[in-house]
Design an enzyme around this catalytic site. Sequence first.
Site, mmCIF file in Angstrom:
data_model
loop_
_atom_site.group_PDB
_atom_site.id
_atom_site.type_symbol
_atom_site.label_atom_id
_atom_site.label_comp_id
_atom_site.label_asym_id
_atom_site.label_seq_id
_atom_site.Cartn_x
_atom_site.Cartn_y
_atom_site.Cartn_z
ATOM 1 N N CYS A 53 0.848 -1.193 0.000
ATOM 2 C CA CYS A 53 0.000 0.000 0.000
ATOM 3 C C CYS A 53 0.885 1.244 0.000
ATOM 4 O O CYS A 53 1.849 1.327 0.759
ATOM 5 C CB CYS A 53 -0.907 -0.001 1.229
ATOM 6 S SG CYS A 53 -1.988 1.440 1.280
ATOM 7 N N CYS A 57 0.533 4.914 6.913
ATOM 8 C CA CYS A 57 -0.083 4.759 8.245
ATOM 9 C C CYS A 57 0.888 3.996 9.160
ATOM 10 O O CYS A 57 1.234 2.841 8.872
ATOM 11 C CB CYS A 57 -1.405 4.013 8.120
ATOM 12 S SG CYS A 57 -2.445 4.634 6.776
ATOM 13 N N CYS A 60 0.467 0.302 10.319
ATOM 14 C CA CYS A 60 -0.048 -0.728 9.404
ATOM 15 C C CYS A 60 1.027 -1.613 8.780
ATOM 16 O O CYS A 60 1.968 -1.119 8.140
ATOM 17 C CB CYS A 60 -0.866 -0.066 8.302
ATOM 18 S SG CYS A 60 -1.655 -1.298 7.243
ATOM 19 N N CYS A 97 -16.707 -8.887 5.597
ATOM 20 C CA CYS A 97 -16.071 -7.592 5.373
ATOM 21 C C CYS A 97 -14.758 -7.797 4.609
ATOM 22 O O CYS A 97 -13.875 -8.507 5.076
ATOM 23 C CB CYS A 97 -15.811 -6.953 6.733
ATOM 24 S SG CYS A 97 -14.966 -5.389 6.619
ATOM 25 N N CYS A 128 -19.657 -5.751 3.639
ATOM 26 C CA CYS A 128 -18.914 -4.551 4.022
ATOM 27 C C CYS A 128 -17.614 -4.535 3.229
ATOM 28 O O CYS A 128 -17.026 -5.588 2.989
ATOM 29 C CB CYS A 128 -18.606 -4.582 5.525
ATOM 30 S SG CYS A 128 -17.624 -3.167 6.074
ATOM 31 N N CYS A 188 -19.363 2.415 8.611
ATOM 32 C CA CYS A 188 -18.622 1.766 9.689
ATOM 33 C C CYS A 188 -17.374 2.614 9.878
ATOM 34 O O CYS A 188 -16.534 2.686 8.981
ATOM 35 C CB CYS A 188 -18.267 0.334 9.283
ATOM 36 S SG CYS A 188 -17.168 -0.471 10.471
ATOM 37 N N ARG A 260 -17.970 -2.042 17.995
ATOM 38 C CA ARG A 260 -17.271 -3.325 17.794
ATOM 39 C C ARG A 260 -15.946 -3.375 18.559
ATOM 40 O O ARG A 260 -15.086 -2.507 18.392
ATOM 41 C CB ARG A 260 -17.016 -3.569 16.301
ATOM 42 C CG ARG A 260 -16.331 -4.928 16.031
ATOM 43 C CD ARG A 260 -16.271 -5.308 14.560
ATOM 44 N NE ARG A 260 -17.579 -5.232 13.955
ATOM 45 C CZ ARG A 260 -17.949 -4.311 13.067
ATOM 46 N NH1 ARG A 260 -17.084 -3.430 12.634
ATOM 47 N NH2 ARG A 260 -19.176 -4.293 12.585
HETATM 48 N N1 SAM Z 1 -6.565 0.624 3.064
HETATM 49 C C1 SAM Z 1 -7.855 0.910 3.541
HETATM 50 C C2 SAM Z 1 -7.873 2.050 4.523
HETATM 51 O O1 SAM Z 1 -6.890 2.314 5.182
HETATM 52 O O2 SAM Z 1 -8.933 2.672 4.646
HETATM 53 C C3 SAM Z 1 -8.586 -0.293 4.134
HETATM 54 C C4 SAM Z 1 -7.814 -1.306 4.962
HETATM 55 S S1 SAM Z 1 -7.069 -0.665 6.476
HETATM 56 C C5 SAM Z 1 -6.042 -2.012 6.952
HETATM 57 C C6 SAM Z 1 -8.454 -0.668 7.613
HETATM 58 C C7 SAM Z 1 -8.223 -0.216 9.018
HETATM 59 O O3 SAM Z 1 -7.528 -1.212 9.760
HETATM 60 C C8 SAM Z 1 -7.390 1.019 9.253
HETATM 61 O O4 SAM Z 1 -8.109 2.200 9.059
HETATM 62 C C9 SAM Z 1 -6.994 0.876 10.704
HETATM 63 O O5 SAM Z 1 -7.928 1.546 11.528
HETATM 64 C C10 SAM Z 1 -7.045 -0.632 10.935
HETATM 65 N N2 SAM Z 1 -5.711 -1.169 11.237
HETATM 66 C C11 SAM Z 1 -4.695 -1.367 10.372
HETATM 67 N N3 SAM Z 1 -3.597 -1.848 10.980
HETATM 68 C C12 SAM Z 1 -3.918 -1.961 12.288
HETATM 69 C C13 SAM Z 1 -3.195 -2.391 13.434
HETATM 70 N N4 SAM Z 1 -1.926 -2.783 13.363
HETATM 71 N N5 SAM Z 1 -3.825 -2.396 14.628
HETATM 72 C C14 SAM Z 1 -5.120 -1.990 14.711
HETATM 73 N N6 SAM Z 1 -5.850 -1.561 13.666
HETATM 74 C C15 SAM Z 1 -5.253 -1.546 12.466
HETATM 75 C C1 DTB Z 2 -11.330 -2.053 11.512
HETATM 76 O O1 DTB Z 2 -11.631 -1.026 12.160
HETATM 77 N N1 DTB Z 2 -10.502 -2.987 11.946
HETATM 78 C C2 DTB Z 2 -10.332 -4.016 10.923
HETATM 79 C C3 DTB Z 2 -11.351 -3.592 9.848
HETATM 80 N N2 DTB Z 2 -11.805 -2.327 10.322
HETATM 81 C C4 DTB Z 2 -10.955 -3.543 8.443
HETATM 82 C C5 DTB Z 2 -8.932 -4.186 10.481
HETATM 83 C C6 DTB Z 2 -7.956 -4.497 11.609
HETATM 84 C C7 DTB Z 2 -6.641 -4.752 11.002
HETATM 85 C C8 DTB Z 2 -5.629 -5.210 11.991
HETATM 86 C C9 DTB Z 2 -4.300 -5.426 11.360
HETATM 87 C C10 DTB Z 2 -4.268 -6.522 10.319
HETATM 88 O O2 DTB Z 2 -4.789 -7.631 10.563
HETATM 89 O O3 DTB Z 2 -3.687 -6.291 9.264
HETATM 90 FE FE1 SF4 Z 3 -2.742 1.297 3.406
HETATM 91 FE FE2 SF4 Z 3 -2.695 0.170 5.776
HETATM 92 FE FE3 SF4 Z 3 -3.035 2.795 5.598
HETATM 93 FE FE4 SF4 Z 3 -5.027 1.097 4.782
HETATM 94 S S1 SF4 Z 3 -4.260 1.370 6.856
HETATM 95 S S2 SF4 Z 3 -4.236 2.930 3.724
HETATM 96 S S3 SF4 Z 3 -3.775 -0.599 4.006
HETATM 97 S S4 SF4 Z 3 -1.191 1.642 4.975
#
Ligand code: SAM
Ligand code: DTB
Ligand code: SF4
Length: 324
Positions: A53, A57, A60, A97, A128, A188, A260
């Site tokens: 990606c 973030c 992530c 989802c 979702c 959501c 949630r």
């Molecule tokens: N790329 C898209 C976005 O960022 O909107 C969708 C997927 S992203 C992984 C969805 C959500 O997962 C993020 O907004 C974040 O709140 C959550 N997330 C990602 N990594 C995480 C982590 N290590 N711990 C907790 N929540 C996480």
């Molecule tokens: C949300 O708030 N939490 C979920 C879902 N929406 C998409 C994602 C959590 C991701 C946790 C890190 C991972 O498994 O990559």
């Molecule tokens: Fe990309 Fe992760 Fe950020 Fe979603 S949360 S935009 S997958 S870096």
Amino acid sequence: MDIRQNWTKTEVLSLFELPFNQLMFRAQTAHRQHFDPSEVQASTLMSIKTGACPEDCKYCPQSVRYDTGLEREALVALDDVLAAAEAARQGGATRFCMGAAWRQPKDRDLDAVIAMVQGVRDLGMETCLTLGMLSRGQAERLKDAGLDYYNHNLDTSPEHYPEIISTRTYDDRLDTLRNVREAGMKVCCGGIVGMGETRADRAGLLLELANLPEQPQSVPINNLVQVPGTPLDGTAPLDPLEFVRTIAVARVMMPASVVRLSAGRTEMSDELQALCFLAGANSLFYGDKLLTTGNPEAERDRALLERLGLRMSTASVSGPVSPA
Ligand code: SAM
Ligand code: DTB
Ligand code: SF4
């Protein structure tokens, strides 16, 4: 209706500062006015496009900027998505989802994703998606395809946000949320705690969520999953009781939303999760994996819910009900 969208930061902080038992009572009271307190909604997640990606973030594992050892995967085939959805349905999940590590989907990506939405709907599940930013036209295409919910998180307070993400702004997120809302889909939207933010930031996140033009129908509260290689790995963990307070304040401020208990449950004891349900959480991610990281095994969750006398809802969580 007791839904307020004019909260002030001072009011939110005073909720956080209530004696714990008082806060739990407020949360329980709000919960029972809108929901059956013994019912929990279950969503199963699937990563349909993993890693690489372009966003930065800091939490992530899927950002291309951090070396987390994650294997990138192209868009998953429709049949694999439908097989996973059917397995989730048989396990008791009511919503499927699908998440993609995109900044924003390309219009041609949406063709493939729309086929997934239609296939999952045909199985009788709620759908979702979380694909990153959406234009108004893209949101409308997804609405027309029958998508029920779109997940797009604010993640943290506007003040803390620049510490976490530099490649898209808070206003970009608010724009996507508006596009989803105005297209007529359910929103959501929640955030992550345990990212080194202050209590004022947690209050600021909940303030933004509750004061949106319409409160999100679903509010995921994630506890940071620390992944080696991400900049936030090694952050001092949040006091678990502060996590419970965050859930309770979300419940009081957004009494009709499904709150949630989201990422981070693998590290939580059964007792801590029980406190979260007592604080008003009424949904969870169900299934052995979140997107790329672990989640409690389905068997463990079934046992936990049974111990607590909670049942998974068979449709979307019902409410309101008269107080028990
Ligand atoms: N790329 C898209 C976005 O960022 O909107 C969708 C997927 S992203 C992984 C969805 C959500 O997962 C993020 O907004 C974040 O709140 C959550 N997330 C990602 N990594 C995480 C982590 N290590 N711990 C907790 N929540 C996480
Ligand atoms: C949300 O708030 N939490 C979920 C879902 N929406 C998409 C994602 C959590 C991701 C946790 C890190 C991972 O498994 O990559
Ligand atoms: Fe990309 Fe992760 Fe950020 Fe979603 S949360 S935009 S997958 S870096």
